[in-house]
Design an enzyme around this catalytic site. Structure first.
Site, mmCIF file in Angstrom:
data_model
loop_
_atom_site.group_PDB
_atom_site.id
_atom_site.type_symbol
_atom_site.label_atom_id
_atom_site.label_comp_id
_atom_site.label_asym_id
_atom_site.label_seq_id
_atom_site.Cartn_x
_atom_site.Cartn_y
_atom_site.Cartn_z
ATOM 1 N N ASN A 80 64.271 36.047 38.199
ATOM 2 C CA ASN A 80 63.449 36.104 36.985
ATOM 3 C C ASN A 80 63.506 37.471 36.289
ATOM 4 O O ASN A 80 63.030 37.614 35.154
ATOM 5 C CB ASN A 80 61.990 35.714 37.272
ATOM 6 C CG ASN A 80 61.802 34.222 37.516
ATOM 7 O OD1 ASN A 80 60.961 33.801 38.314
ATOM 8 N ND2 ASN A 80 62.581 33.397 36.824
ATOM 9 N N ASP B 120 57.060 25.200 37.941
ATOM 10 C CA ASP B 120 57.990 25.359 36.815
ATOM 11 C C ASP B 120 57.463 24.637 35.572
ATOM 12 O O ASP B 120 56.757 23.638 35.673
ATOM 13 C CB ASP B 120 59.359 24.793 37.218
ATOM 14 C CG ASP B 120 60.488 25.319 36.348
ATOM 15 O OD1 ASP B 120 60.250 26.235 35.529
ATOM 16 O OD2 ASP B 120 61.618 24.810 36.477
HETATM 17 C C1 IPE Z 1 61.975 29.069 39.608
HETATM 18 O O1 IPE Z 1 61.831 28.696 38.282
HETATM 19 C C2 IPE Z 1 61.180 30.311 39.898
HETATM 20 C C3 IPE Z 1 59.715 30.171 39.828
HETATM 21 C C4 IPE Z 1 59.056 29.064 39.638
HETATM 22 C C5 IPE Z 1 58.992 31.385 40.007
HETATM 23 P P1 IPE Z 1 62.908 29.111 37.168
HETATM 24 O O2 IPE Z 1 62.465 28.478 35.916
HETATM 25 O O3 IPE Z 1 63.088 30.574 37.181
HETATM 26 O O4 IPE Z 1 64.214 28.426 37.764
HETATM 27 P P2 IPE Z 1 65.613 28.071 37.060
HETATM 28 O O5 IPE Z 1 66.181 29.330 36.533
HETATM 29 O O6 IPE Z 1 65.334 27.096 35.974
HETATM 30 O O7 IPE Z 1 66.431 27.474 38.168
HETATM 31 C C1 IPE Z 2 57.669 28.783 35.644
HETATM 32 O O1 IPE Z 2 57.743 28.427 34.311
HETATM 33 C C2 IPE Z 2 57.131 30.190 35.849
HETATM 34 C C3 IPE Z 2 58.146 31.167 36.249
HETATM 35 C C4 IPE Z 2 59.390 30.916 36.532
HETATM 36 C C5 IPE Z 2 57.723 32.547 36.317
HETATM 37 P P1 IPE Z 2 58.973 28.837 33.407
HETATM 38 O O2 IPE Z 2 58.635 30.120 32.746
HETATM 39 O O3 IPE Z 2 60.233 28.813 34.156
HETATM 40 O O4 IPE Z 2 58.931 27.655 32.340
HETATM 41 P P2 IPE Z 2 60.172 26.899 31.695
HETATM 42 O O5 IPE Z 2 61.026 26.392 32.815
HETATM 43 O O6 IPE Z 2 60.905 27.898 30.863
HETATM 44 O O7 IPE Z 2 59.571 25.799 30.910
HETATM 45 MG MG MG Z 3 61.621 27.385 34.517
#
Ligand code: IPE
Ligand code: IPE
Ligand code: MG
Length: 245
Positions: A68, A20
């Site tokens: 997502n 994340d």
């Molecule tokens: C969790 O991260 C999913 C992945 C790392 C693929 P998100 O960024 O989507 O999670 P939330 O929505 O903050 O819980």
């Molecule tokens: C994790 O990074 C990757 C996925 C969930 C696909 P994020 O895209 O969630 O990054 P933040 O949480 O918005 O910084």
């Molecule tokens: Mg995230």
């Protein structure tokens, strides 16, 4: 420092990572979120290498969740494209290194070209046994449990299974992670402290490690910190401390 036999026994067999913070990493640099996702792929390469070097046998990476899909269509498209490119570019070298690749999650929403490349990656590496790399793509823990329940129900309807024979082993075997050990260590980067629907069944007794480091900055040193923390944990599984009985 050289590794001893006792060090190795306290290396988690199965490490799962919620990768994340790509978006925030990019935003801090005034760049689009997708730039963070591209950088995230470099971290994936580093960590797959580092995990193998440190004696981890199974690594599961959360790459795209069933939730997502709530993101803007261009970001979803970029994540699909990156997944396709990563598997296509790295398949040959992963295969040579003895890595067995599995893609866990719901297949029906994948684009045909992505479905094709992930199936090829699994078939091409099916004989490998040195290291398991599981990529959770279009994965949700609840979705996986629902699909498992459906397949068990189908087996009951076909007369191949008695409802009373459904136990932990049967349910585990109906999951996408069939045959793999439960998660020992669950890592989440970026400071968030939640499971976000990842490996709900498999992480029942996982140790959790949270770090503020954003995923594109994660590397061998950070993995080492997580593994060191794991070594300090006292896993009791509902029992009492060894020696306290
Ligand atoms: C969790 O991260 C999913 C992945 C790392 C693929 P998100 O960024 O989507 O999670 P939330 O929505 O903050 O819980
Ligand atoms: C994790 O990074 C990757 C996925 C969930 C696909 P994020 O895209 O969630 O990054 P933040 O949480 O918005 O910084
Ligand atoms: Mg995230």
């Amino acid at each position: 420092m050289s590794e001893t036999a006792s060090d190795r026994t306290s290396v988690p067999q199965h490490v799962a990572i919620i990768m994340d913070g790509n978006g925030r990493w990019a935003q801090q640099r005034g760049r689009p979120r997708t730039f963070g996702h591209s950088k995230g792929v470099e971290a994936v390469r580093r960590v797959v290498e580092a995990a193998g070097d440190r004696g981890v046998r199974t690594l599961t990476l959360f790459s795209f969740s069933t939730e997502n899909w709530n993101r803007p269509a261009d970001e979803v498209g970029a994540l699909f494209e990156l997944m396709k490119r990563y598997v296509a570019a790295d398949l040959a070298s992963l295969k040579k290194k003895g890595v067995r690749i599995r893609i866990i999650g719901r297949r029906d929403d994948l684009t045909p070209d992505l479905a094709e490349i992930v199936t090829k990656a699994e078939t091409d590496t099916a004989e490998n046994t040195d290291f398991n790399l599981n990529i959770a793509f279009n994965y949700g823990g609840r979705d996986e449990l629902i699909r498992a329940a459906q397949s068990l129900a189908e087996a009951v309807r076909a007369g191949d299974l008695n409802p009373s024979d459904i136990d932990e082993g049967r349910l585990s075997a109906a999951l996408d992670t069939a045959g793999l050990p439960d998660v020992d260590l669950m890592i989440r980067t970026s400071g968030e402290q939640r499971i976000s629907n990842f490996l709900l069944w498999q992480a029942a007794y996982a140790e959790f490690y949270f770090t503020d480091v954003l995923w594109p900055d994660f590397d061998d040193v950070e993995l080492g910190r997580a593994l060191d923390s794991f070594q300090q944990r006292d896993r009791r599984y509902g029992g009492v401390d060894a020696g306290a009985a």
